[in-house]
Design a protein around this motif. Sequence first.
Motif, PDB file in Angstrom:
ATOM      1  N   LEU A 101       1.979   2.354  -3.449  1.00 38.88           N
ATOM      2  CA  LEU A 101       1.010   2.659  -4.509  1.00 38.88           C
ATOM      3  C   LEU A 101       1.116   4.097  -5.026  1.00 38.88           C
ATOM      4  O   LEU A 101       1.095   4.307  -6.241  1.00 38.88           O
ATOM      5  CB  LEU A 101      -0.416   2.367  -4.020  1.00 38.88           C
TER       6      LEU A 101
ATOM      7  N   VAL B  57       0.808  -1.227   0.000  1.00 42.42           N
ATOM      8  CA  VAL B  57       0.000   0.000   0.000  1.00 42.42           C
ATOM      9  C   VAL B  57       0.843   1.280   0.000  1.00 42.42           C
ATOM     10  O   VAL B  57       0.572   2.193  -0.780  1.00 42.42           O
ATOM     11  CB  VAL B  57      -1.001  -0.014   1.178  1.00 42.42           C
TER      12      VAL B  57
ATOM     13  N   LEU C 287      -4.854   3.036  -8.664  1.00 42.19           N
ATOM     14  CA  LEU C 287      -3.876   2.779  -7.598  1.00 42.19           C
ATOM     15  C   LEU C 287      -4.091   3.733  -6.424  1.00 42.19           C
ATOM     16  O   LEU C 287      -4.042   3.330  -5.257  1.00 42.19           O
ATOM     17  CB  LEU C 287      -2.445   2.951  -8.140  1.00 42.19           C
ATOM     18  N   LEU C 288      -4.342   5.006  -6.754  1.00 44.19           N
ATOM     19  CA  LEU C 288      -4.569   5.990  -5.691  1.00 44.19           C
ATOM     20  C   LEU C 288      -5.861   5.694  -4.935  1.00 44.19           C
ATOM     21  O   LEU C 288      -5.944   5.916  -3.724  1.00 44.19           O
ATOM     22  CB  LEU C 288      -4.613   7.404  -6.287  1.00 44.19           C
TER      23      LEU C 288
ATOM     24  N   ILE D 225      -7.143   2.716  -4.415  1.00 44.37           N
ATOM     25  CA  ILE D 225      -6.850   1.601  -3.496  1.00 44.37           C
ATOM     26  C   ILE D 225      -6.114   2.130  -2.267  1.00 44.37           C
ATOM     27  O   ILE D 225      -6.432   1.775  -1.123  1.00 44.37           O
ATOM     28  CB  ILE D 225      -5.993   0.534  -4.212  1.00 44.37           C
ATOM     29  N   HIS D 226      -5.147   3.015  -2.512  1.00 46.36           N
ATOM     30  CA  HIS D 226      -4.393   3.592  -1.395  1.00 46.36           C
ATOM     31  C   HIS D 226      -5.308   4.378  -0.457  1.00 46.36           C
ATOM     32  O   HIS D 226      -5.217   4.258   0.769  1.00 46.36           O
ATOM     33  CB  HIS D 226      -3.289   4.503  -1.937  1.00 46.36           C
TER      34      HIS D 226
END
Lengths: 57, 208
Positions: free
Chosen positions: A8, A5, B22-23, B25-26
Motif C-alpha cells: 500500500l 498491505v 491507502l496510507l 488502511i496501511h
Amino acid sequence: MGRLVPLLPPLALLLLVVAASVDGIARFDDYASLLRCLPLLVIGVAYVAVGRRKRAP
Amino acid sequence: MNLGITITSWTFTLPALGALGLLAIHAVRTHGWLFLVIWLILPAVIVATTTLALVLPAAPEVWLDAQAIFPGTADAAIFLVAAFYLSALLGKGFVERSRFAGSPTALAMLAGGSATLFALVIQSSNRGYPERIAYVVDDGCRAIEGSRLGFAMGSGFPASFAASVFFFAFAYRWISIATPRNGVKLVALAALSPAIVAGASGIGWIFF
C-alpha cells in the motif's frame, strides 16, 4: 488483503508521484515536474525490491 | 458559504486523497486505530487554523498568528501528512533491513532524505497558494506572509521540510524506544506532529 498491505505505501507513493506530475503539466505546463518525481519513483521501486529480498529465504 | 478550504486543484487533490486512504488502511492494519487518530491530529490542526483565519473576516490577530504557525489549505495538509508518513515509512523500511536497524539517527537521516525528494515534488504542485489565499482573505500582505511559511515546509525551502521530518522521525523513534506502551507515550506522540510542524514553520519564518 494481508499480503497487499505492505504494497500500500508504494502504491500511495506512485499515486502521489503521478498526480504531482500530471498536475504540474496540466496547470503550469511544467514538464520538469516529471523529472522531479523520478527519484521518488526510484525510491519506491527500491523499497519494494528490498522488501522482497528480505522475505526470500 | 466559503469555509476557507480552497481546493481548486482536483487533478492533484483527488489522487492525494486516494493516497491518504491507502496510507490510512496501511496504518490501521499495521499499527491500529489509535495510531491513525494520532496522525490525523496534524491535518486537523492545519485545516482548523486555516479555516478559522479565513472564516472570520475581521479576524483577530490571534487567528492570523495561528495560521502563520500552521499554514496551508486542506489539500496542502493532506499532502503534508502523506509526505510525513511516507518519508518515515521509507526511512524505517530501509534502515530495518540494514545493519543500522534500531538506530533513531539512521532512520531519521533516511526519512529526511526521502522528505527532500517529497519537497521537490511539492514544488511542482504548490504554486497557486499565495494568490488563492490572498484572494480569499483579502488581506494580501499577511496572507502571503502566512502561506510563505507553508512554502517553507516544502517548495520554497526543501531543507526545512527535510529537517522537520528528520527531527520528527528521530523524536518519534526515540519516544517509541524509551517509553513503554502507556498513556504518556500516546500523549507525547500525539503532541509531536503539531509541535514539529510549528517548530519547522518557526525556523522557516526566521529564514524568510
